[in-house]
Each structure stands twice: as C-alpha cells, then as structure tokens.
Design an enzyme around this catalytic site. Structure first.
Site, short mmCIF file in Angstrom:
data_model
loop_
_atom_site.label_atom_id
_atom_site.label_comp_id
_atom_site.label_asym_id
_atom_site.label_seq_id
_atom_site.Cartn_x
_atom_site.Cartn_y
_atom_site.Cartn_z
N SER A 116 0.98 -1.05 0.13
CA SER A 116 -0.19 0.01 -0.02
C SER A 116 0.91 1.23 0.05
O SER A 116 0.43 2.33 -0.44
CB SER A 116 -1.01 0.05 1.39
OG SER A 116 -1.67 -1.17 1.28
N THR A 179 -1.71 3.64 3.64
CA THR A 179 -2.50 4.35 2.51
C THR A 179 -2.96 5.96 2.95
O THR A 179 -2.57 6.73 1.97
CB THR A 179 -3.55 3.63 2.06
OG1 THR A 179 -3.47 2.41 2.00
CG2 THR A 179 -4.54 4.48 1.04
N PHE A 304 -11.04 7.55 16.04
CA PHE A 304 -12.02 6.79 16.60
C PHE A 304 -11.79 5.56 17.13
O PHE A 304 -12.43 4.76 17.79
CB PHE A 304 -13.25 6.47 15.77
CG PHE A 304 -13.82 7.53 14.95
CD1 PHE A 304 -14.71 8.37 16.01
CD2 PHE A 304 -13.84 7.80 13.86
CE1 PHE A 304 -15.41 9.49 15.39
CE2 PHE A 304 -14.39 8.93 13.24
CZ PHE A 304 -15.30 9.94 14.16
N GLU A 348 -10.53 6.10 2.39
CA GLU A 348 -10.17 4.81 2.23
C GLU A 348 -10.62 3.69 2.82
O GLU A 348 -11.15 4.01 4.26
CB GLU A 348 -8.40 4.44 2.71
CG GLU A 348 -7.80 3.30 2.43
CD GLU A 348 -6.95 2.86 3.36
OE1 GLU A 348 -6.12 1.94 3.10
OE2 GLU A 348 -6.83 3.28 4.80
N ASP A 353 -8.36 -5.19 3.07
CA ASP A 353 -6.90 -5.41 3.02
C ASP A 353 -6.84 -6.52 4.20
O ASP A 353 -6.50 -7.64 4.13
CB ASP A 353 -6.21 -4.46 3.00
CG ASP A 353 -4.87 -4.90 3.06
OD1 ASP A 353 -4.24 -5.98 2.09
OD2 ASP A 353 -3.74 -4.63 3.87
N HIS A 357 -5.98 -10.46 4.55
CA HIS A 357 -4.75 -11.04 4.98
C HIS A 357 -5.13 -12.06 6.14
O HIS A 357 -4.54 -13.18 6.05
CB HIS A 357 -3.98 -10.01 5.72
CG HIS A 357 -2.99 -9.36 4.92
ND1 HIS A 357 -2.36 -9.75 4.00
CD2 HIS A 357 -3.02 -7.85 4.56
CE1 HIS A 357 -1.57 -8.57 3.45
NE2 HIS A 357 -1.95 -7.49 3.82
N ASP A 394 -6.07 -0.07 -4.25
CA ASP A 394 -4.01 0.06 -4.19
C ASP A 394 -3.55 -1.13 -4.97
O ASP A 394 -2.58 -1.41 -5.52
CB ASP A 394 -3.68 0.14 -2.83
CG ASP A 394 -4.12 -0.42 -1.90
OD1 ASP A 394 -5.16 -1.28 -2.14
OD2 ASP A 394 -3.59 -0.21 -0.67
N HIS A 395 -4.07 -2.50 -4.56
CA HIS A 395 -3.35 -3.63 -4.93
C HIS A 395 -4.65 -4.78 -4.83
O HIS A 395 -5.63 -4.44 -4.23
CB HIS A 395 -2.15 -4.15 -4.17
CG HIS A 395 -2.74 -4.20 -2.78
ND1 HIS A 395 -2.97 -5.17 -2.24
CD2 HIS A 395 -2.05 -3.14 -1.79
CE1 HIS A 395 -3.36 -4.71 -0.84
NE2 HIS A 395 -2.65 -3.78 -0.80
N HIS A 490 -0.65 -10.16 -0.75
CA HIS A 490 -1.45 -9.44 -1.67
C HIS A 490 -0.98 -10.11 -2.94
O HIS A 490 -0.26 -11.04 -3.01
CB HIS A 490 -0.54 -8.13 -2.01
CG HIS A 490 -0.54 -7.07 -0.84
ND1 HIS A 490 0.06 -6.04 -0.68
CD2 HIS A 490 -1.41 -7.51 0.40
CE1 HIS A 490 -0.05 -5.39 0.41
NE2 HIS A 490 -1.13 -6.03 1.07
#
Lengths: 529, 239
Positions: A116, A179, A304, A348, A353, A357, A394-395, A490
């Site tokens: 990222s 990101t 947050f 974002e 992601d 993962h 991004d990927h 990724h």
C-alpha cells in the site's frame, strides 16, 4: 488470391446481411432481456459519447479500497445482490455503474507484487516508488532517514491545499497507516507511525514520525514552499489514536483498549497540539462526538480507535462506538463543500485488506459493500457536473472465485453445480467453497465471530478440511488455502479504476497506477502548465 | 456490650476474608505442571508463572507471555509477548464473551467450574482457608485444592484414561509493586497490531512468526467451565 476473393465475398455477404437482415433474428432473441439491456447499454454509451465532455472539476474525491481486487468486486456485488434477495451476479456495486473505467498496473519500482505504501505514493504523487516507503521516490533506502532529504514527493493533498481548496483524509485504518499517510507524509518506512516506532538514529537525524507530520502538515508545507499560506487539512477521520497520545495512562480516552493507550515516548499529546493549532477545530474520538460535528465546523480531527477502526460487521463491539465509512464520507463532504473554491478528499476503506490477510472473505466483502455505500453517499451529496469521483484499489489479493457453482449459488457457500442441489465433491470426496485463497492461514470455523483477525490465534492449517457440516456462510468462516502461510498475501494482477464526473473520460485503457495523480491534477488544475 | 462483641465476632471472619481477597488482587504465583501419558511412563514437567492485577492476567513461561486485559465493557483482549525478541503481538478483543471468562485467566480455574464441583472438605481459617473440590465428568476426574479467600489455586489434578496432569503451586507473593513493574516491562516491548502482520513480512521477527505460525502456549494454562484446557489466544468451540 483465391483466398482473398473468398474472404471479400464473405465480407460482402456479411455486410449485406448485417444491414438488411436484422429482422431475421428470432423474436426470442431480440426480445430477450439480455439482448434488450445490452442494446440499452450501447445506446447509453452512444449518447454519452455525444455529450459535451467536461474536463475540469471543482471537486475531486478519490476512493481507495485497500486490497480490493477485481475478484473482490465480483464476489461483493454477488453478495450484495443475494442479501437483497436477488441471484446476485446481475447486479453492480454503486461505482461499477460509473461510465468510465480503466485497468491499472500496480507494481512498485522494486516489487512485482506491491504494498500500500508504494502504490498510494504513486496515486498521490504521480511517481512510482519502492515498497514500504511513503511520499518519497525510488532513490530512498527503506529505513534510512538520511536518504529522505531531497527525495520527497509532493502530493495532491498538498497541492490542493496550496491552491486554496479544502482537503480531507478519511480512513477506517489508522490515519497514520500506509494509504492515508501517503497523502500527507514523507517517511523512509511505513511503520514510523509515531516516534516510538522509529530507530533512535532516525529521530536524531531529523526524521519526523508520521503522526507528527499530520499535525504539523500546515507548518511543514509552508516551510517547504516559502511564501505559501495554507490552512491545513480540514477533515481528518480514522483510527490510530495511540500514535497521537503520550505513553501515559493519564492521557487515556474513554475508548481506551490498552491499559496505556498512547504509544508516544516523547511526552507529546498531538491531539492537544492540533487543538492549539486550530482553536476553532473540533477533536472527537467516538460516535457521539462524531454526531455532534456540525456542517459548519471549520476543521475536524476524529480518531475513533486506538488502532484500526472496526470491521463494519464488528462496529457494535467498539467500546465508545464508531461511525461507518459512509457516515464519515457524508460528513466530510458536508464540511469540505463549504469552501467555494472546491475540495479534494481521499477516502480509504482500509480493512478489506486486513480481512483478506486473515483469509476471511466475509469481512472483506462486507467492508467492500460498505465502501460502495460510501461512494454512493458521495454521489448523492455532490453535483455530478463539478465533482470528479475516482474509485480504485491499491492492489489485489490472492482471492479466487472458482469451481462451477450454479447461478445464484450463495457466494460464501459450497459449490453446488448446475442442476444439482447437493455440494459438488472434490476428488478427495469432500465439498469445497467457491471462494478461496491461494495462500494464507487457511481453514478456520470461528462461527459468528465478526473480527476477521481472530484467525491469527492459531497456526496455518495445511491441507483440506471436511466442510460437510460447516456453515461456510458465517462471519467467522475462513476459506481454505493452497499454500500455508501465517498471513494471506497481496496479489500482483491489475486492479480497476472507475470514474464519474468532469475528466472521468480520461480514465480508459490499461494504465500505470501513477496516472491517477495526473487525472486528479488535470481535473483540478493543481499545477499550472 | 455483649451484643457488640457478638456482632464483631460475627463480622470479623467476613471482614478478614474480604481483606484477604483485596490483598491477593496483585499476585505472582509459580506453578509446576506434571503430565503423564498412558503410553509414555515418563513424567513431563514444566514451570510457569501466573501474574495478575485487577484488570490483567498473564501466564509466563521461558519464551512466551500471554496477557489478558479486561476492558471497561468486560471484553477480554489478549497480547502475546515474545521474551527473547522483546516484541509483542496485540490482538483485538473478541466479542464472543462467553468463551472468555476472566476468572479462568486470573485464577486458572474459573468461578463457573468451581461452582459445578462438589466440596469434599475444608481446612484452615480466614486467609488460609483451603477447600477441596472434585468433579467427575464422563471419563475425566478433576480435583482442586482452592485457597478460597485468596482466590488462589493450590493444586489441581486431572485424570483421564489417556493420562493425567497435575498443577502444584510452588510459591506465591502478593507484592503489588513487583507485579506492576513486571507488567510495565512487558508493556514497553515493541508491539504490532495483529491486523498489520500481513503488511510486514519484511520485518524479521514477524516473518519468523508468520513462518512458524502463531504458536500455541506451551503451558497447560487456562481451563474453561468444563475443565477443558484452552488453547492460547482466542478460543472458539463452534463446530
């Protein structure tokens, strides 16, 4: 010669039949819903091609789904449709209805499969760089502070600020994560999120941690461009409070998870520094504070969560409550559109992601669906003639949709073939899911667990598992993998870019990821040519 | 006057028991674990230390420390510290509250398990009052020696057809400062949010963890309400 004549004759015949024999198509064909809807799509494209093509925008919103590859889009749209009682395959996510799209090459300068940090730097600066570094070019050596100086890149957020636009950065990840960080920071390592994450040598050499760079953004830009006077990033919303607070329990918020919430070892309270910089600004840390922000608020810093914000499915388990991505997006636009010159906003969805993962399709898809709602919220609250909306990733991830499931088969379910009611069996005699990963932790059945990351508690599962009695549709199911790794990785294939609004028509073909910066720049005219 | 003395006599043991509980809130207890399997006559032993504060419990062996923090909303949050590397992995609290009983982390045996057991005998007074419990479930027998007012496990013996396991208290201290200092040492280790592991394969420590998998705790540790040994980290029994 003979062949040429035959070819010409065939071509002529086809040409004749194409113009005079349209009526020969059977009614069942031309009245088919598929035929009609495709005709309508074509008519819409023709009409669109006739329209005046605006190229300059007042506002640009860049949406990034972290790790949101094409297979994620397909599976998420099917899941969204099935949740609405449809078969699923026929639907579209909000941004998939945008008129223009392109295919984007994501590799980093030094990596075939990117991360990222490198990819977002490309999107934010127009220049591809190495894996793991933020806002600096490929001449950097990762982790070496001394190589930062002279290799810094200027981002769209900085240029928009200099132009006098309002700016915002919104993420469900820590706001200092790769990101969002690539929109405002320069760092030799993506992990230098606060001073305690940095080697002492980097601190003494003058490198500034990412959280500090966010709070000092205005000062740093004005120092870099002498004579400029900017007002700082107007809307900042995300997680990552730990990087802004001193390592002292006295600074814990009511939302604290750790016994000592802050990580900073330099005794700085960046939330207080930010408030001192922006006395009219509002710092909030929970859902109630978020709801109290009015549209005429000048500046907002919202943190947050101590770390990443929750998965959308896990939000109700947050201690002090968190807004959704779509709520944050709508609120950010409400504030940013007060600037008559326009705004540039980056949004974002950071946890698609993370769910991938962890090998958990449910949360990856659920967060993608919420991401699509956030895009729709932006569409609903902006003028299409003056706002360019770009939606991309991004990927990708090693996430697959496989087997031969019948139409409408539950996307999170086991493969049930066309004409069958029972799951198909693999050559090992066991059923298998449509969704899977090429690598990662592998099978887990965590029932109704909505936190994908719970998967990391146990070692990777090698080999196949009998799923006969397992509900693979549940939030806590983690798909099987081929290669056992401690974390799914990724993927290196291209991702998509969807565009709507002035300048959107320039998003087409197969492009390098750094072209996205240039699309933003073209629309907002950030750099005078 | 007589009435006052009578009242004090009635209150005193209660007050004393309550004070014992308060005094034992910060604890460092060392245990020896012996395991014997039916097919292997050798007895395997290991040591671990249980640490606790009001809101934290930690089980420590040579390599690994597993800490559980009780949050303000009663969720439990696990952190694993790797002592040699001085690094930690921070997990998120799970919402599956029923599966995470804080008393089982702080005491090794949960209040629920004790409540299911049968009191066999009792000895001592006040802080030193020890209760013996037993429970037979299917082919498993559990015997517990419990220092009730200190909420301290003195011993536990589990017998199954496949083997047996004994946990015996070796030493215990209730020095608040020592306990707080130990938790502070671990807290100063560099930690990584487990959601970030996937983005950090270039970090040698995390790469090693990825390749090894997130090893389960080697000590026998914690027991659920059925007396079943829990694995480290999140435990889920959905099937």
């Amino acid at each position: 010669m003979k062949i040429n004549k035959i070819a010409t004759a065939i071509g002529f015949t086809l040409a004749i039949s194409a113009t005079v024999n349209a009526g020969v198509l059977p009614q069942s064909q031309v009245q088919s819903q598929w035929y009609e809807s495709a005709q309508a799509t074509l008519a819409q494209k023709q009409s669109q091609a006739q329209e005046e093509q605006l190229t300059k925008a007042k506002n640009v919103i860049l949406f990034v789904g972290d790790g949101m590859g094409v297979s994620t889009l397909t599976a998420a749209r099917i899941l969204a449709g099935q949740r609405d009682g449809q078969l699923g395959e026929e639907g579209l996510l909000s941004f998939e209805e945008f008129p223009y799209s392109a295919q984007v090459k994501t590799y980093n300068v030094d990596a075939q499969t990117p991360d990222s940090a490198g990819t977002m730097t490309a999107m934010a600066s127009g220049v591809k760089t190495d894996v793991g570094v933020i806002g600096v070019n490929e001449n950097i050596e990762r982790g070496d502070c001394t190589t930062v100086f002279g290799n810094e890149l200027i981002t769209t957020t900085e240029l928009a600020e200099i132009k006098g636009l309002a700016t915002g950065v919104v993420s469900t990840a820590r706001i200092t994560h790769a990101t969002p960080a690539a929109t405002y920071a320069k760092s030799a390592d993506r992990n230098w999120e606060d001073v305690s994450d940095m080697p002492e040598g980097a601190v003494t050499a003058g490198c500034e941690d990412i959280a500090s760079q966010l709070v000092n953004f205005e000062k740093n830009v004005e120092a870099r461009f002498l004579g400029t006077d900017i007002d700082g990033i107007d809307v900042i919303m995300g997680g990552g409070r730990r990087h802004f607070l001193p390592k002292d329990a006295a600074f814990n918020s009511t939302d604290a998870v750790s016994s000592v919430e802050g990580d900073r070892t330099d005794e700085r309270d960046l939330t207080a520094e930010w408030q001192a910089n922006y006395p009219d600004g509002q710092y909030v840390m929970d859902k109630a504070g978020f709801e109290g922000i009015s549209a005429d608020t000048k500046q907002v810093l919202a943190l947050f969560n101590e770390s990443h914000m929750q998965y959308e499915a896990d939000r109700e388990n947050d201690i002090a409550g968190e807004p959704s991505l779509s709520e944050m997006t709508a609120k950010a636009i409400d504030i940013l559109d007060n600037n008559e010159k326009g705004f540039f906003l980056t949004v974002e969805s950071g946890r698609i992601d993370h769910a991938h993962h962890a090998g958990n399709a449910y949360n990856a898809l659920n967060d993608t669906i919420e991401f699509a709602k956030a895009v729709q919220a932006a569409v609903d609250s902006t003028n299409p003639e003056e706002t360019l909306i770009l939606v991309t990733a991004d990927h990708s991830h090693v996430f697959t949709i496989a087997g031969y499931p019948k139409r409408g088969n539950p996307i999170l379910g086991k493969v049930v073939a066309v004409g069958s009611e029972e799951p198909s069996l693999a050559s090992d005699g066991m059923p298998y899911t449509t969704l899977g990963y090429a690598n990662g932790l592998g099978y887990r059945d965590l029932g109704d667990e909505t936190d994908a990351d719970a998967a990391y508690s146990e070692a990777p599962v090698v080999g196949r598992v009998d799923l006969s009695a397992i509900d693979t549709n549940s939030a806590g199911f983690h798909q099987e993998v081929t290669v056992p790794l401690g974390s799914e990785t990724h993927a290196g294939e291209d991702i998509s870019l969807h565009a709507k609004g002035p300048g959107a028509q320039l998003a087409q073909g197969v492009v390098e990821q750094n072209v996205i910066f240039h699309l933003v720049n073209q629309a907002l005219e950030l750099i005078e040519q | 006057m007589k009435l006052v003395i009578l009242s004090l006599a009635l209150l005193s043991p209660l007050a004393s028991a309550a004070q014992c509980t308060i005094d034992s809130q910060y604890m460092q207890a060392s245990y020896k674990v012996s395991q014997q399997h039916e097919v292997d006559t050798a007895v395997h032993t290991q040591q671990f230390t249980l640490w606790r504060t009001l809101s934290q419990a930690a089980q420590q062996d040579e390599q690994l420390v597993e800490v559980w923090q009780q949050l303000s909303n009663q969720q439990l949050r696990p952190i694993r510290y790797f002592v040699q590397d001085k690094r930690g992995i921070e997990y998120q609290p799970s919402e599956v509250k029923a599966k995470q009983n804080f008393s089982s982390k702080q005491q090794l045996v949960s209040d629920e398990l004790l409540a299911k057991m049968t009191l066999q005998s009792e000895r001592g007074e006040g802080c030193d009052k020890v209760q013996k419990y037993s429970l037979k479930q299917a082919d498993t027998t559990i015997e517990v020696s419990w220092v009730v007012n200190k909420k301290l496990l003195e011993s536990m013996h589990i017998t199954k057809p496949t083997g047996s396991q004994t946990i015996i208290l070796q030493s215990v201290s209730f020095d608040k400062q020592t306990v707080q200092q130990q938790f502070a040492v671990w807290d100063n280790y560099q930690t990584t949010d487990y959601a970030d592991i996937g983005d950090n394969e270039s970090d040698p420590f995390l790469a090693k963890m990825i390749n090894l998998g997130f090893i389960e705790h080697s000590a026998p540790g914690f027991y659920d309400t059925n007396g079943k040994t829990l694995k480290g980290g999140h435990h889920h029994s959905h099937h």
